[in-house]
Write a protein that holds these residues in place. Sequence first.
Motif: not given
Length: 356
Positions: A27-41, A239-244
């Motif tokens: 889904s588009p929302d999950y793809c946005s999550h992956v992009q956000d997670l990648t930026a944080k990583l 989702f946990q890693v993104a929140a952490m």
Amino acid sequence: MLFTPGPTEMTDVIRQIGAQPLPYFRSPDYCSHVQDLTAKLRVLFGTRQTPLTVTASGTGGMEMALVNLFSPGEEVIYINGGTFGAKWGQMARDLGLTAVEFAVPHGHDIDVQALLTQIGPQTRGLLLSGHETSTGQRFDIKSICQALAGRDCLSVIDGVSAIGCDPFEMDAWQADCAIACSQKGLACMPGLVFVTFSERALHRLRQTRHHRSYFDARVYLDNIGRGMLPFTPAMHAGFQVAAMLERILATGLSAHLGAIEQRAQGFRKTMKAAGFAAFAQSPSNALSSLRLPAGVQATALAGRMRQNHDAILPLNPTKAEDFIRVSHMGAQTSEQLAQLAQWLSIEVKAMQVCSS
């Protein structure tokens, strides 16, 4: 309570994320999550490159590095300072590489000059760990990576239990490949490993002649820009890693690392005052390794701690019985470590009485 180097204790907030309903992973929302997670990583790794999110254990990340960066028959040198350094060598051999050992006594620093002397023109890569989890010894990977930057030899860092606990700056230190995961320094559930390649490592992986499938980094790289992961991911872990990471970055990565270091140093100071010497010459923030008095064995002590205090300490994968390890990863307080120190002293004294 877990005092183990992964999995670790999780906060209630992070644990509750693991019970939330899941979206569709295309889904588009999950793809946005992956992009956000990648930026944080990128911040966690200290890099401008693109960390890849892979559903696997830390070992899977190590295999991804090996099959993407080296062709069968090529020579790599591995630092064997304990169980996980030896694991690099075994994996390299299993995957058809020529693995050459550089042995380091357990709990000791690497002789960097001796290591550099052993690296020849035929050496295509150096496999090492940010710290050796089986001993608690932290290595000077900054000096090693920077020394290799001018050679045609890639530095590959197992940072599975180091990144997120010890300082690490991939670009500034000129590391070529680094590996982290979800259940160690990030204190989330197991399931995800993160692998990052430098610019010259990216060039190498396009040329490598190794058979690749699930761990083919090219497939991940071709999809990550649009927030797509090529295979069904461990979504709750993501989702946990993104929140952490959101929490860590809100206070600053250096403050997060500093808090772990402060806990570790406070615990070691308490244990030193109680007569326990450090096993590692240069301890990692992630865990303490403490020498035990004569007649006290690590396995028996860990058993007593579990049975009498519900404190779970890791057994030594090296099979050594003369030191005990205590993790400082995860949801842990200085007060809990002070209580652990008291329990350790009580149990060691009881074991000494029994053996006398």
